[in-house]
Design an enzyme around this catalytic site. Sequence first.
Site, PDB file in Angstrom:
ATOM      1  N   ALA A  69      -8.000   4.406  -4.907  1.00 36.76           N
ATOM      2  CA  ALA A  69      -9.026   3.137  -4.384  1.00 36.76           C
ATOM      3  C   ALA A  69      -8.953   2.244  -4.447  1.00 36.76           C
ATOM      4  O   ALA A  69      -8.629   1.341  -5.018  1.00 36.76           O
ATOM      5  CB  ALA A  69      -9.667   3.977  -5.131  1.00 36.76           C
ATOM      6  N   GLY A 112      -5.794   6.988  -6.496  1.00 37.55           N
ATOM      7  CA  GLY A 112      -6.682   7.800  -5.881  1.00 37.55           C
ATOM      8  C   GLY A 112      -6.159   8.270  -4.368  1.00 37.55           C
ATOM      9  O   GLY A 112      -6.401   9.818  -4.087  1.00 37.55           O
ATOM     10  N   GLU A 115      -4.621  11.128  -5.482  1.00 41.19           N
ATOM     11  CA  GLU A 115      -5.386  12.303  -5.885  1.00 41.19           C
ATOM     12  C   GLU A 115      -5.901  13.397  -4.829  1.00 41.19           C
ATOM     13  O   GLU A 115      -5.963  14.241  -4.137  1.00 41.19           O
ATOM     14  CB  GLU A 115      -6.646  11.844  -6.611  1.00 41.19           C
ATOM     15  CG  GLU A 115      -6.410  11.765  -7.832  1.00 41.19           C
ATOM     16  CD  GLU A 115      -7.682  10.429  -8.563  1.00 41.19           C
ATOM     17  OE1 GLU A 115      -7.795   9.911  -8.171  1.00 41.19           O
ATOM     18  OE2 GLU A 115      -8.155  11.225  -9.607  1.00 41.19           O
ATOM     19  N   GLU A 135      -3.785   4.278 -12.484  1.00 41.19           N
ATOM     20  CA  GLU A 135      -5.018   3.411 -12.655  1.00 41.19           C
ATOM     21  C   GLU A 135      -5.409   3.282 -14.387  1.00 41.19           C
ATOM     22  O   GLU A 135      -6.116   2.649 -15.027  1.00 41.19           O
ATOM     23  CB  GLU A 135      -6.221   4.587 -13.332  1.00 41.19           C
ATOM     24  CG  GLU A 135      -6.328   5.400 -12.086  1.00 41.19           C
ATOM     25  CD  GLU A 135      -5.883   6.004 -11.392  1.00 41.19           C
ATOM     26  OE1 GLU A 135      -4.667   6.341 -11.626  1.00 41.19           O
ATOM     27  OE2 GLU A 135      -6.302   6.747 -10.177  1.00 41.19           O
TER      28      GLU A 135
HETATM   29  C1  HXC Z   1      -7.710  -2.909  -3.105  1.00 44.15           C
HETATM   30  C2  HXC Z   1      -4.772  -3.517  -2.603  1.00 44.15           C
HETATM   31  C3  HXC Z   1      -4.450  -2.176  -3.057  1.00 44.15           C
HETATM   32  C4  HXC Z   1      -5.566  -1.114  -3.816  1.00 44.15           C
HETATM   33  C5  HXC Z   1      -2.754  -2.796  -2.867  1.00 44.15           C
HETATM   34  N1  HXC Z   1      -3.771  -3.418  -2.195  1.00 44.15           N
HETATM   35  N2  HXC Z   1      -3.308  -2.208  -3.522  1.00 44.15           N
HETATM   36  N3  HXC Z   1      -6.697  -3.735  -2.723  1.00 44.15           N
HETATM   37  N4  HXC Z   1      -6.937  -1.524  -3.527  1.00 44.15           N
HETATM   38  N5  HXC Z   1      -5.137  -0.063  -4.596  1.00 44.15           N
HETATM   39  C6  HXC Z   1      -3.880  -4.957  -1.352  1.00 44.15           C
HETATM   40  C7  HXC Z   1      -2.795  -5.996  -2.469  1.00 44.15           C
HETATM   41  O1  HXC Z   1      -4.062  -6.669  -2.893  1.00 44.15           O
HETATM   42  C8  HXC Z   1      -2.379  -7.153  -1.373  1.00 44.15           C
HETATM   43  O2  HXC Z   1      -3.777  -7.907  -0.880  1.00 44.15           O
HETATM   44  C9  HXC Z   1      -1.658  -6.098   0.030  1.00 44.15           C
HETATM   45  O3  HXC Z   1      -2.757  -4.404  -0.483  1.00 44.15           O
HETATM   46  C10 HXC Z   1      -0.451  -5.917   0.087  1.00 44.15           C
HETATM   47  O4  HXC Z   1      -0.056  -4.771  -1.358  1.00 44.15           O
HETATM   48  P1  HXC Z   1       0.937  -6.346  -2.303  1.00 44.15           P
HETATM   49  O5  HXC Z   1       0.446  -5.974  -3.934  1.00 44.15           O
HETATM   50  O6  HXC Z   1       1.259  -6.985  -2.029  1.00 44.15           O
HETATM   51  O7  HXC Z   1       2.524  -4.936  -2.116  1.00 44.15           O
HETATM   52  P2  HXC Z   1       3.153  -4.724  -2.992  1.00 44.15           P
HETATM   53  O8  HXC Z   1       4.052  -6.504  -3.880  1.00 44.15           O
HETATM   54  O9  HXC Z   1       4.642  -4.211  -1.917  1.00 44.15           O
HETATM   55  O10 HXC Z   1       2.785  -3.767  -4.079  1.00 44.15           O
HETATM   56  C11 HXC Z   1       2.827  -2.313  -3.696  1.00 44.15           C
HETATM   57  C12 HXC Z   1       1.846  -1.657  -4.781  1.00 44.15           C
HETATM   58  C13 HXC Z   1       0.551  -2.605  -5.654  1.00 44.15           C
HETATM   59  C14 HXC Z   1       2.608  -1.612  -5.907  1.00 44.15           C
HETATM   60  C15 HXC Z   1       0.887  -0.075  -4.154  1.00 44.15           C
HETATM   61  O11 HXC Z   1      -0.826  -3.028  -3.540  1.00 44.15           O
HETATM   62  C16 HXC Z   1      -0.241  -2.083  -6.264  1.00 44.15           C
HETATM   63  O12 HXC Z   1       0.007  -1.747  -7.502  1.00 44.15           O
HETATM   64  N6  HXC Z   1      -1.634  -1.335  -6.055  1.00 44.15           N
HETATM   65  C17 HXC Z   1      -2.777  -0.923  -6.736  1.00 44.15           C
HETATM   66  C18 HXC Z   1      -2.045   0.338  -6.741  1.00 44.15           C
HETATM   67  C19 HXC Z   1      -2.872   0.499  -7.876  1.00 44.15           C
HETATM   68  O13 HXC Z   1      -3.394   0.353  -9.162  1.00 44.15           O
HETATM   69  N7  HXC Z   1      -3.779   2.132  -7.726  1.00 44.15           N
HETATM   70  C20 HXC Z   1      -4.765   3.351  -7.807  1.00 44.15           C
HETATM   71  C21 HXC Z   1      -6.230   2.187  -7.956  1.00 44.15           C
HETATM   72  S1  HXC Z   1      -7.474   2.481  -8.955  1.00 44.15           S
HETATM   73  P3  HXC Z   1      -3.151  -9.143  -0.352  1.00 44.15           P
HETATM   74  O14 HXC Z   1      -4.714  -9.769   0.069  1.00 44.15           O
HETATM   75  O15 HXC Z   1      -3.203  -9.874  -1.095  1.00 44.15           O
HETATM   76  O16 HXC Z   1      -2.818  -9.846   0.754  1.00 44.15           O
HETATM   77  C22 HXC Z   1      -7.814   4.215  -8.202  1.00 44.15           C
HETATM   78  C23 HXC Z   1      -9.212   4.743  -9.300  1.00 44.15           C
HETATM   79  C24 HXC Z   1      -8.699   6.578  -8.603  1.00 44.15           C
HETATM   80  O17 HXC Z   1      -6.761   4.618  -7.151  1.00 44.15           O
HETATM   81  C25 HXC Z   1     -10.442   7.347  -9.430  1.00 44.15           C
HETATM   82  C26 HXC Z   1     -11.225   8.184  -8.188  1.00 44.15           C
HETATM   83  C27 HXC Z   1     -11.548   6.999  -6.804  1.00 44.15           C
END
Ligand code: HXC
Length: 261
Positions: A69, A112, A115, A135
């Site tokens: 998400a 998400g 999921e 998360e």
């Molecule tokens: C918003 C995101 C994002 C996310 C990545 N980006 N994941 N933006 N929401 N979930 C953005 C980064 O900010 C970055 O933007 C660009 O995408 C590239 O990501 P990087 O982090 O630079 O890439 P990398 O170093 O290759 O790392 C990849 C990654 C990391 C390991 C996947 O991006 C990451 O940890 N993302 C978050 C994963 C996460 O926590 N997901 C759970 C979310 S909560 P910029 O502008 O800086 O270039 C969730 C709750 C679900 O899903 C509940 C139901 C809805």
Amino acid sequence: MIGAMGYEHLLVDVEAPIATVTLNRPRVLNALSPDLIRELTTALSELDADDSVRAVVLTGGPKVFAAGADISDMADRGAVDQLRRDQTGRWAPLAGFSKPLVAAVNGYALGGGCEVVLMCDVVIAGETARLGQPEINLGIIPGAGGTQRWPRTAGKYVAMEAMLTGQPIPAQRAYELGLVNKVVPAEVTVEIAKRVARQIAEKPPLAARMAKEAVLKAFESPLSEGLASERKSFYFLFATEDQKEGMHAFLEKRKGVFKGR
Ligand code: HXC
């Protein structure tokens, strides 16, 4: 840019009897913003109603499925805001899609994104696929079915480790754990998924629909689900003013005055 079917964050390609839906926000690794989810649920509703389509492939393309998400959308939201907009309730058409849904997963399928994969019926993983629920690192838990579908798919301990450590599981391990059907070279993931979808699309659609429904029924455990949901609501009510008023009014032997807060 708005695509041919009018979607900004999706590509939808109908090659009857199958269709392919590609999540398309590559700059942010297909982060699932409310707009993307709205488009995805709209597209799926349209494909569900389209009799020429008998199975659908859902993918994020060659590099990433979805990194979860959209964190920038959620970071500053409050609990009441989340409840009122019902962030994950809006994902329901995905789980309720009546036709077979084949996921083609390359790269990260996190939060998400994972999921969404768990809502699909068959999962073809590229060798680069990594499935996880990070998360916990953000101070939340999965909210679109992860805590329920992981244990039902891969068992309690696999689910616990995924939820508690936030560590993603690589494709081959995911296969061994029964989280995906097949691991293939990343460059052919979508093609293999389409092949599976075409194979399914040849089957009688009503039987496919019933088979899907029947297998999903095996996921249901009404008593434990009901108890868990009751317990959460019970605890949640201790955050309300009316609970404090009601209990103190009883102890003070007076009639409670309730405000719905
Ligand atoms: C918003 C995101 C994002 C996310 C990545 N980006 N994941 N933006 N929401 N979930 C953005 C980064 O900010 C970055 O933007 C660009 O995408 C590239 O990501 P990087 O982090 O630079 O890439 P990398 O170093 O290759 O790392 C990849 C990654 C990391 C390991 C996947 O991006 C990451 O940890 N993302 C978050 C994963 C996460 O926590 N997901 C759970 C979310 S909560 P910029 O502008 O800086 O270039 C969730 C709750 C679900 O899903 C509940 C139901 C809805």
